[in-house]
Scaffold this motif. Structure first.
Motif, mmCIF file in Angstrom:
data_model
loop_
_atom_site.group_PDB
_atom_site.id
_atom_site.type_symbol
_atom_site.label_atom_id
_atom_site.label_comp_id
_atom_site.label_asym_id
_atom_site.label_seq_id
_atom_site.Cartn_x
_atom_site.Cartn_y
_atom_site.Cartn_z
ATOM 1 N N GLN A 48 -6.324 -4.405 7.343
ATOM 2 C CA GLN A 48 -5.899 -3.339 6.424
ATOM 3 C C GLN A 48 -4.845 -3.857 5.445
ATOM 4 O OE1 GLN A 48 -5.019 -0.414 9.583
ATOM 5 N NE2 GLN A 48 -5.942 1.126 8.257
ATOM 6 N N ILE A 49 -3.913 -4.640 5.976
ATOM 7 C CA ILE A 49 -2.848 -5.164 5.119
ATOM 8 C C ILE A 49 -3.426 -6.129 4.092
ATOM 9 C CG2 ILE A 49 -0.770 -6.624 5.122
ATOM 10 C CD1 ILE A 49 -0.022 -5.253 7.792
ATOM 11 N N ARG A 50 -4.366 -6.968 4.556
ATOM 12 C CA ARG A 50 -4.983 -7.929 3.642
ATOM 13 C C ARG A 50 -5.747 -7.199 2.535
ATOM 14 N NH1 ARG A 50 -6.323 -11.715 7.387
ATOM 15 N NH2 ARG A 50 -8.205 -10.544 7.877
ATOM 16 N N THR A 51 -6.509 -6.192 2.918
ATOM 17 C CA THR A 51 -7.271 -5.421 1.926
ATOM 18 C C THR A 51 -6.337 -4.742 0.926
ATOM 19 O OG1 THR A 51 -8.776 -4.910 3.729
ATOM 20 C CG2 THR A 51 -9.106 -3.705 1.683
ATOM 21 N N ALA A 52 -5.254 -4.159 1.446
ATOM 22 C CA ALA A 52 -4.300 -3.476 0.566
ATOM 23 C C ALA A 52 -3.727 -4.446 -0.455
ATOM 24 C CB ALA A 52 -3.176 -2.861 1.392
ATOM 25 N N LYS A 53 -3.368 -5.653 0.019
ATOM 26 C CA LYS A 53 -2.777 -6.644 -0.890
ATOM 27 C C LYS A 53 -3.765 -7.060 -1.956
ATOM 28 C CE LYS A 53 0.595 -8.867 2.115
ATOM 29 N NZ LYS A 53 0.822 -10.006 3.008
ATOM 30 N N LYS A 54 -5.006 -7.300 -1.512
ATOM 31 C CA LYS A 54 -6.023 -7.778 -2.432
ATOM 32 C C LYS A 54 -6.311 -6.726 -3.512
ATOM 33 C CE LYS A 54 -10.182 -9.918 -0.776
ATOM 34 N NZ LYS A 54 -11.137 -10.111 -0.053
ATOM 35 N N SER A 55 -6.473 -5.473 -3.101
ATOM 36 C CA SER A 55 -6.801 -4.470 -4.114
ATOM 37 C C SER A 55 -5.612 -4.170 -5.017
ATOM 38 C CB SER A 55 -7.325 -3.169 -3.512
ATOM 39 O OG SER A 55 -7.342 -3.219 -2.146
ATOM 40 N N ALA A 56 -4.395 -4.215 -4.464
ATOM 41 C CA ALA A 56 -3.230 -3.992 -5.320
ATOM 42 C C ALA A 56 -3.116 -5.121 -6.334
ATOM 43 C CB ALA A 56 -1.960 -3.902 -4.483
ATOM 44 N N PHE A 57 -3.416 -6.338 -5.885
ATOM 45 C CA PHE A 57 -3.375 -7.496 -6.787
ATOM 46 C C PHE A 57 -4.347 -7.306 -7.947
ATOM 47 C CE2 PHE A 57 -5.312 -11.532 -8.044
ATOM 48 C CZ PHE A 57 -4.191 -12.246 -8.457
ATOM 49 N N LEU A 58 -5.586 -6.931 -7.616
ATOM 50 C CA LEU A 58 -6.590 -6.730 -8.672
ATOM 51 C C LEU A 58 -6.203 -5.583 -9.601
ATOM 52 C CD1 LEU A 58 -9.848 -7.218 -6.611
ATOM 53 C CD2 LEU A 58 -9.016 -8.677 -8.464
ATOM 54 N N ALA A 59 -5.715 -4.498 -9.002
ATOM 55 C CA ALA A 59 -5.357 -3.326 -9.817
ATOM 56 C C ALA A 59 -4.172 -3.632 -10.728
ATOM 57 C CB ALA A 59 -5.048 -2.136 -8.919
#
Lengths: 235, 228
Positions: A48-59
């Motif tokens: 979950q943390i990895r996904t959150a970081k990745k999508s925040a990075f892209l956004a």
């Protein structure tokens, strides 16, 4: 090069802005570490943390590009250090440019032209600083109280907490869209809104049925870029 | 410790203590360039400074109040401290906090949501500052090689981003949207028209405040009746 720009780009100015940007970075790093630690203890998974970081990075990429363009607009008149600091710090790209512009005018200069003076530059620096203090004062004094107030309203009900958050999201983002659509329903901004909205809505519907990981991660970016491209046909 | 205790007795107190301290520190450090100029004997002309404050302050002062209130529900306590210190809230912090929560599959506004929003906002800070650092070195060159039309087009990313997020939230909670969306449009129309007779601070802040509180109020009422 104009005389004041030598000062505006001087090492002393660079040194003067580093602590402010440093505090922002320090806070982000410290809060992220604490959130990761506490989150894991609370049962949030690494995934979950990895996904959150990745999508925040892209956004973050698209908006950061818009802020970068704002910074470049400031660079020519305000120099590197001040432009860099102001857009990493309290305020926003929508706030800083007009502030510098007004400050230059009241000092008898025009931002971005040859008649800028050191005094006008100093005026812009002070105005950008002084008029942004309100945000940080309110945040320093009242953030915890807003938390208390919200919890009192929710009385420990997760459902109510969640509805407050989604209602806040519905209200603020629809309001931002309305502000761009109402003045000109067939303008470039409005079309960018319509297209992005439709695509994101459709992607949401698909995702609810098929649970596709790429939609959760790239959905916003796809909708955002499509909206931009569609809107630019009207420019 | 139970989850609730980890969050309320350890995480949040740490955040409030440091958030407040770093905000105060940030406030002081924001004077850095002004002081650096003053040390070299460069001051703004007092009349120009006062004139600019008196023009600019009324234009932005309502945002000091409306922005934290409007964005708090999505950002949570840590996200609010971070966002107001780092700026660019509606156009960067808020979207990243929101997207992070959605993709991690946590419910916004809950303890888990707040944890994930913190991570999302932090990541947006690293990206933002890195892009600006690259830009301050090569930005002038990059923009000089891009056609003006492309640069103008990039500015449409922000309205498109707002619309995408509106779509997410409306889909998440269509019942609340039935009230929130008409309210947002009605208040925008009123704000651009009839409300302009009010003093400008009120005319600027009333529409967003009514939209936010009206939508939240409707949502809470629906939730308490068990209709959501």
């Amino acid at each position: 090069m104009l005389e004041y720009l030598k000062i505006a780009n001087s090492p002393i100015l660079w040194i003067s802005v580093i602590p402010a940007v440093g505090v922002v970075l320090y806070q982000a790093a410290a809060f992220m570490r604490k959130a990761t630690e506490s989150g894991k203890e609370m049962g949030i998974t690494d995934e979950q943390i990895r996904t959150a970081k990745k999508s925040a990075f892209l956004a973050a990429l698209g908006p950061s590009l818009v802020i970068l363009i704002g910074m470049v607009a400031l660079l020519t008149s305000m120099g590197g250090p001040v432009s860099f600091m102001r857009l990493s710090f309290i305020g926003s790209v929508m706030y800083e440019l007009p502030s510098a512009d007004i400050a230059a005018s009241t000092a008898g200069s025009t931002l971005g032209t040859d008649d800028m003076t050191a005094a006008a530059f100093a005026n812009a620096v002070w105005i950008m600083t002084l008029c942004s203090l309100g945000w940080i004062i309110v945040s320093a004094l009242f953030t915890d109280k807003m938390g208390t107030l919200r919890d009192r309203v929710a009385k420990g009900s997760e459902e109510v907490l969640a509805v407050i958050a989604t209602a806040g999201g519905v209200a603020t983002f629809t309001y931002q869209v309305a502000n761009r659509v109402v003045p000109g329903p067939i303008s470039d901004q409005a079309v960018a809104c319509y297209v992005a909205f439709i695509i994101m809505f459709a992607l949401n519907l698909i995702n609810e049925k098929k649970k596709l990981a790429w939609i959760s991660q790239f959905g916003i970016t796809i909708a955002m870029i499509s909206g931009m491209v569609a809107g630019s046909f009207l420019m | 410790m139970k989850n609730n205790d980890i969050f309320n007795k350890d995480f949040i107190p740490y955040i409030i203590k440091n958030g407040r301290l770093l905000s105060l520190l940030g406030m002081l450090l924001s004077f850095g360039p002004g002081i650096a100029l003053a040390l070299q004997g460069i001051f703004p002309p007092m009349d120009a400074l006062l004139a600019a404050v008196s023009i600019r302050l009324p234009m932005v002062a309502h945002l000091y109040i409306t922005e934290p209130i409007s964005y708090f529900a999505v950002l949570g306590i840590p996200g609010t401290y971070m966002s107001f210190l780092s700026g660019n809230i509606s156009n960067l912090r808020l979207p990243c906090g929101s997207v992070a929560q959605e993709s991690a599959g946590v419910q916004e506004g809950t303890d888990e949501g707040t944890i994930i929003a913190t991570i999302g906002v932090a990541v947006s800070t690293f990206v933002n500052i890195t892009v600006l650092a690259i830009g301050v070195v090569g930005g002038t060159y990059i923009t000089s090689i891009l056609p003006a039309k492309v640069l103008e087009g990039i500015n449409l990313l922000i309205p498109a981003l707002f619309a995408s997020l509106a779509a997410n939230y409306i889909r998440q909670n269509p019942k609340v949207a039935l009230i929130g969306v008409p309210l947002a449009f009605a208040m925008t129309i009123l704000g651009m028209g009839p409300l302009q007779v009010l003093p400008s601070a009120l005319a600027n802040s009333l529409p967003i405040l009514v939209t936010v509180f009206g939508t939240m109020g409707a949502g809470i009422a629906l939730a308490k009746k068990g209709k959501i």
